[in-house]
Design a protein around this motif. Structure first.
Motif, mmCIF file in Angstrom:
data_model
loop_
_atom_site.group_PDB
_atom_site.id
_atom_site.type_symbol
_atom_site.label_atom_id
_atom_site.label_comp_id
_atom_site.label_asym_id
_atom_site.label_seq_id
_atom_site.Cartn_x
_atom_site.Cartn_y
_atom_site.Cartn_z
ATOM 1 N N GLU A 17 -0.118 -23.871 -16.165
ATOM 2 C CA GLU A 17 1.274 -23.838 -15.711
ATOM 3 C C GLU A 17 1.849 -22.433 -15.801
ATOM 4 O O GLU A 17 2.518 -21.961 -14.877
ATOM 5 C CB GLU A 17 2.130 -24.798 -16.544
ATOM 6 N N THR A 18 1.592 -21.749 -16.908
ATOM 7 C CA THR A 18 2.114 -20.396 -17.110
ATOM 8 C C THR A 18 1.572 -19.432 -16.062
ATOM 9 O O THR A 18 2.325 -18.675 -15.442
ATOM 10 C CB THR A 18 1.772 -19.894 -18.528
ATOM 11 N N VAL A 66 -3.034 -8.029 -6.269
ATOM 12 C CA VAL A 66 -2.596 -9.239 -6.990
ATOM 13 C C VAL A 66 -3.081 -9.180 -8.435
ATOM 14 O O VAL A 66 -2.338 -9.493 -9.368
ATOM 15 C CB VAL A 66 -3.087 -10.521 -6.279
ATOM 16 N N SER A 67 -4.320 -8.756 -8.643
ATOM 17 C CA SER A 67 -4.867 -8.647 -9.992
ATOM 18 C C SER A 67 -4.035 -7.707 -10.852
ATOM 19 O O SER A 67 -3.697 -8.027 -11.999
ATOM 20 C CB SER A 67 -6.319 -8.165 -9.932
ATOM 21 N N GLU A 68 -3.676 -6.565 -10.301
ATOM 22 C CA GLU A 68 -2.887 -5.584 -11.043
ATOM 23 C C GLU A 68 -1.504 -6.132 -11.382
ATOM 24 O O GLU A 68 -1.041 -6.008 -12.517
ATOM 25 C CB GLU A 68 -2.765 -4.310 -10.199
ATOM 26 N N ALA A 69 -0.841 -6.739 -10.406
ATOM 27 C CA ALA A 69 0.496 -7.294 -10.636
ATOM 28 C C ALA A 69 0.462 -8.433 -11.655
ATOM 29 O O ALA A 69 1.299 -8.499 -12.566
ATOM 30 C CB ALA A 69 1.095 -7.777 -9.316
ATOM 31 N N LEU A 70 -0.526 -9.324 -11.528
ATOM 32 C CA LEU A 70 -0.640 -10.460 -12.447
ATOM 33 C C LEU A 70 -1.006 -9.981 -13.845
ATOM 34 O O LEU A 70 -0.455 -10.468 -14.838
ATOM 35 C CB LEU A 70 -1.675 -11.463 -11.934
ATOM 36 N N SER A 71 -1.914 -9.033 -13.945
ATOM 37 C CA SER A 71 -2.329 -8.500 -15.242
ATOM 38 C C SER A 71 -1.128 -7.946 -16.009
ATOM 39 O O SER A 71 -0.973 -8.199 -17.211
ATOM 40 C CB SER A 71 -3.383 -7.416 -15.053
ATOM 41 N N GLY A 72 -0.267 -7.224 -15.307
ATOM 42 C CA GLY A 72 0.931 -6.680 -15.945
ATOM 43 C C GLY A 72 1.834 -7.769 -16.485
ATOM 44 O O GLY A 72 2.367 -7.660 -17.594
ATOM 45 N N LYS A 73 1.999 -8.845 -15.730
ATOM 46 C CA LYS A 73 2.842 -9.963 -16.181
ATOM 47 C C LYS A 73 2.191 -10.702 -17.361
ATOM 48 O O LYS A 73 2.875 -11.121 -18.288
ATOM 49 C CB LYS A 73 3.099 -10.935 -15.032
ATOM 50 N N LEU A 74 0.876 -10.877 -17.307
ATOM 51 C CA LEU A 74 0.173 -11.569 -18.390
ATOM 52 C C LEU A 74 0.267 -10.781 -19.696
ATOM 53 O O LEU A 74 0.390 -11.364 -20.773
ATOM 54 C CB LEU A 74 -1.301 -11.796 -18.017
ATOM 55 N N ASP A 75 0.215 -9.456 -19.597
ATOM 56 C CA ASP A 75 0.299 -8.605 -20.792
ATOM 57 C C ASP A 75 1.641 -8.727 -21.499
ATOM 58 O O ASP A 75 1.741 -8.466 -22.694
ATOM 59 C CB ASP A 75 0.041 -7.137 -20.427
ATOM 60 N N LEU A 76 2.679 -9.134 -20.776
ATOM 61 C CA LEU A 76 4.026 -9.231 -21.349
ATOM 62 C C LEU A 76 4.326 -10.597 -21.959
ATOM 63 O O LEU A 76 5.395 -10.779 -22.538
ATOM 64 C CB LEU A 76 5.076 -8.910 -20.271
ATOM 65 N N LEU A 77 3.408 -11.551 -21.816
ATOM 66 C CA LEU A 77 3.662 -12.901 -22.339
ATOM 67 C C LEU A 77 3.822 -12.896 -23.851
ATOM 68 O O LEU A 77 3.001 -12.337 -24.573
ATOM 69 C CB LEU A 77 2.517 -13.853 -21.966
ATOM 70 N N ASP A 78 4.884 -13.540 -24.301
ATOM 71 C CA ASP A 78 5.116 -13.673 -25.736
ATOM 72 C C ASP A 78 5.816 -14.999 -25.981
ATOM 73 O O ASP A 78 6.952 -15.169 -25.506
ATOM 74 C CB ASP A 78 5.966 -12.509 -26.240
ATOM 75 N N PRO A 79 5.208 -15.969 -26.617
ATOM 76 C CA PRO A 79 3.892 -15.894 -27.237
ATOM 77 C C PRO A 79 2.774 -15.999 -26.190
ATOM 78 O O PRO A 79 2.946 -16.580 -25.141
ATOM 79 C CB PRO A 79 3.868 -17.111 -28.167
#
Length: 168
Positions: A17-18, A66-79
């Motif tokens: 989902e995330t 898409v990989s670069e954009a998604l990777s940046g968003k995934l790195d910011l996930l907390d928790p």
């Protein structure tokens, strides 16, 4: 519904989902489609695979964006919902893309497809042929046995996997 294999991963639905929520706006902005998403463990490594496509096909530069954009968003996930470090892979589903959604089946009518079944039908668990029609509960395939054509209707609940196939 997206293909996900757990192999002991907790909170799998949260991960799917995330990631779906994160990648959807990126894809919509570019008129790309989310075809499939999987989070799997292979050997000692975990992989987050995102399969994308667009009319006319997707190219390597577009998957990299898409990989670069998604990777940046995934790195910011907390928790962080991921229990382990993982490899992110963004790619095309290829010529033998899976049929998951109703729209996938609709686009596949008249095309050659591959079916893997949970239970054998007429002694076989694998069929390849042209998709003639489908409903919410069934689909009909036309295929050749030696020199004669045959049509069979399959219960969709008996279909383990369906994908486009290349005819040889």
């Amino acid at each position: 519904m997206y293909l996900v294999e757990s192999k002991g991963v907790k909170n799998l639905s949260t991960i799917v989902e995330t990631v779906t929520e994160l990648v959807t706006p990126i894809l919509e902005e570019k008129d790309f489609e989310l075809v499939d998403l999987e989070y799997v463990k292979e050997g000692k490594n975990y992989f987050l695979r995102v399969f994308i496509d667009k009319v006319g096909g997707i190219d390597i530069e577009e998957t990299a964006l898409v990989s670069e954009a998604l990777s940046g968003k995934l790195d910011l996930l907390d928790p962080d919902p991921f229990p382990q470090a993982y490899f992110l892979e963004v790619s095309s589903p290829g010529a033998e893309r899976p049929l998951k959604k109703e729209a996938d089946y609709e686009k596949a009518i008249g095309n050659y497809i591959h079916l893997s079944l949970y239970q054998a039908v007429e002694g076989e668990k694998v069929y390849e042929g042209d998709l003639i029609s489908f409903t919410d509960t069934q689909l009909t395939l036309k295929f050749k046995i030696k020199t004669r054509e045959k049509e069979l209707t399959f219960d969709r609940k008996n279909i383990a996997k369906a994908r486009l196939a290349i005819k040889f």
